[in-house]
Design a protein around this motif. Structure first.
Motif, mmCIF file in Angstrom:
data_model
loop_
_atom_site.group_PDB
_atom_site.id
_atom_site.type_symbol
_atom_site.label_atom_id
_atom_site.label_comp_id
_atom_site.label_asym_id
_atom_site.label_seq_id
_atom_site.Cartn_x
_atom_site.Cartn_y
_atom_site.Cartn_z
ATOM 1 N N ASP A 82 20.782 18.514 -27.758
ATOM 2 C CA ASP A 82 20.817 19.783 -26.391
ATOM 3 C C ASP A 82 20.364 20.901 -27.058
ATOM 4 O O ASP A 82 20.333 21.495 -25.667
ATOM 5 C CB ASP A 82 22.620 19.735 -27.156
ATOM 6 C CG ASP A 82 23.927 18.636 -26.149
ATOM 7 O OD1 ASP A 82 23.041 18.115 -25.359
ATOM 8 O OD2 ASP A 82 25.299 18.628 -26.598
ATOM 9 N N ARG A 83 20.380 21.313 -27.914
ATOM 10 C CA ARG A 83 19.503 21.929 -28.308
ATOM 11 C C ARG A 83 18.219 22.159 -28.172
ATOM 12 O O ARG A 83 17.364 23.398 -27.657
ATOM 13 C CB ARG A 83 19.603 22.671 -29.782
ATOM 14 C CG ARG A 83 21.000 22.968 -30.044
ATOM 15 C CD ARG A 83 21.499 24.174 -29.717
ATOM 16 N NE ARG A 83 22.784 24.868 -30.192
ATOM 17 C CZ ARG A 83 23.678 24.058 -30.187
ATOM 18 N NH1 ARG A 83 24.419 22.571 -29.321
ATOM 19 N NH2 ARG A 83 25.252 24.023 -29.801
ATOM 20 N N MET A 84 17.390 21.467 -28.258
ATOM 21 C CA MET A 84 15.927 20.569 -27.638
ATOM 22 C C MET A 84 15.955 21.120 -26.366
ATOM 23 O O MET A 84 14.918 21.186 -26.109
ATOM 24 C CB MET A 84 15.774 19.305 -28.173
ATOM 25 C CG MET A 84 15.369 19.385 -29.583
ATOM 26 S SD MET A 84 14.114 19.758 -30.428
ATOM 27 C CE MET A 84 12.831 19.307 -29.769
ATOM 28 N N CYS A 85 16.459 20.927 -25.421
ATOM 29 C CA CYS A 85 16.152 20.893 -24.046
ATOM 30 C C CYS A 85 16.084 22.388 -23.554
ATOM 31 O O CYS A 85 15.445 22.024 -22.396
ATOM 32 C CB CYS A 85 17.879 20.049 -23.485
ATOM 33 S SG CYS A 85 19.153 20.881 -23.021
ATOM 34 N N TYR A 86 17.028 23.052 -24.106
ATOM 35 C CA TYR A 86 16.237 24.262 -23.943
ATOM 36 C C TYR A 86 15.171 24.722 -23.818
ATOM 37 O O TYR A 86 14.832 26.036 -23.516
ATOM 38 C CB TYR A 86 17.326 25.039 -25.187
ATOM 39 C CG TYR A 86 18.916 25.140 -24.685
ATOM 40 C CD1 TYR A 86 19.285 25.564 -23.574
ATOM 41 C CD2 TYR A 86 19.648 24.906 -25.416
ATOM 42 C CE1 TYR A 86 20.979 26.069 -23.121
ATOM 43 C CE2 TYR A 86 20.794 24.806 -25.436
ATOM 44 C CZ TYR A 86 21.687 25.042 -24.240
ATOM 45 O OH TYR A 86 22.638 25.317 -23.836
ATOM 46 N N TYR A 87 14.422 24.048 -24.827
ATOM 47 C CA TYR A 87 12.557 24.344 -24.919
ATOM 48 C C TYR A 87 12.046 23.896 -24.255
ATOM 49 O O TYR A 87 11.948 22.437 -23.434
ATOM 50 C CB TYR A 87 12.083 24.117 -26.125
ATOM 51 C CG TYR A 87 13.086 25.170 -27.391
ATOM 52 C CD1 TYR A 87 13.014 26.046 -27.505
ATOM 53 C CD2 TYR A 87 14.246 24.607 -27.574
ATOM 54 C CE1 TYR A 87 13.459 27.240 -28.007
ATOM 55 C CE2 TYR A 87 14.985 25.326 -28.917
ATOM 56 C CZ TYR A 87 15.087 26.829 -29.683
ATOM 57 O OH TYR A 87 15.266 27.011 -29.768
ATOM 58 N N ASP A 88 10.962 24.170 -23.407
ATOM 59 C CA ASP A 88 9.861 23.854 -22.739
ATOM 60 C C ASP A 88 8.569 23.772 -23.339
ATOM 61 O O ASP A 88 8.270 24.699 -22.989
ATOM 62 C CB ASP A 88 9.574 24.809 -20.987
ATOM 63 C CG ASP A 88 8.867 24.236 -20.098
ATOM 64 O OD1 ASP A 88 8.472 22.989 -20.125
ATOM 65 O OD2 ASP A 88 7.910 25.079 -19.411
ATOM 66 N N PHE A 89 8.331 22.103 -23.312
ATOM 67 C CA PHE A 89 7.453 21.840 -24.817
ATOM 68 C C PHE A 89 6.080 21.920 -22.986
ATOM 69 O O PHE A 89 4.869 21.649 -23.729
ATOM 70 C CB PHE A 89 7.707 21.016 -24.917
ATOM 71 C CG PHE A 89 8.725 20.697 -25.837
ATOM 72 C CD1 PHE A 89 8.553 21.823 -26.906
ATOM 73 C CD2 PHE A 89 10.090 20.197 -25.814
ATOM 74 C CE1 PHE A 89 9.549 21.624 -27.978
ATOM 75 C CE2 PHE A 89 11.440 20.282 -26.637
ATOM 76 C CZ PHE A 89 10.878 21.118 -27.677
#
Length: 94
Positions: A82-89
């Motif tokens: 859930d937290r990783m999906c907030y970031y645009d890689f």
């Protein structure tokens, strides 16, 4: 949090990408694990990924049920996801 756990989780969750994106994902994952997981979640992740223990072994060592270990690991992975999906890689890291 041992870097081995971070690398293991990144390998299991990442697809193709350039080195800069991978490094950024590793750093973000490290921050999530150290700042946003509970102590129990970090401990169980360390045992499961770092020490390569089975859930049964963790349950026996910690003195909890197998179900508790399973739920705790599931919640930890869900929180990380859930937290990783907030970031645009795809971007430059800005």
């Amino acid at each position: 949090m041992p870097d081995l756990i971070v690398r293991e989780l990144v390998q299991r969750t990442s697809g193709e990408g350039n080195e800069r994106q991978r490094q950024r994902a590793v750093e973000i994952l490290r921050q999530i694990i150290t700042r946003q997981l509970t102590a129990k979640q970090r401990t169980y992740l360390t045992m499961y990924y770092g020490r390569e223990m089975t859930m049964t072994e963790i349950a026996e060592e910690v003195g909890v049920s197998l179900s508790t270990v399973s739920r705790t690991l599931q919640r930890a992975r869900k929180r990380i996801q859930d937290r990783m999906c907030y970031y645009d890689f795809r971007g430059s890291g800005g």
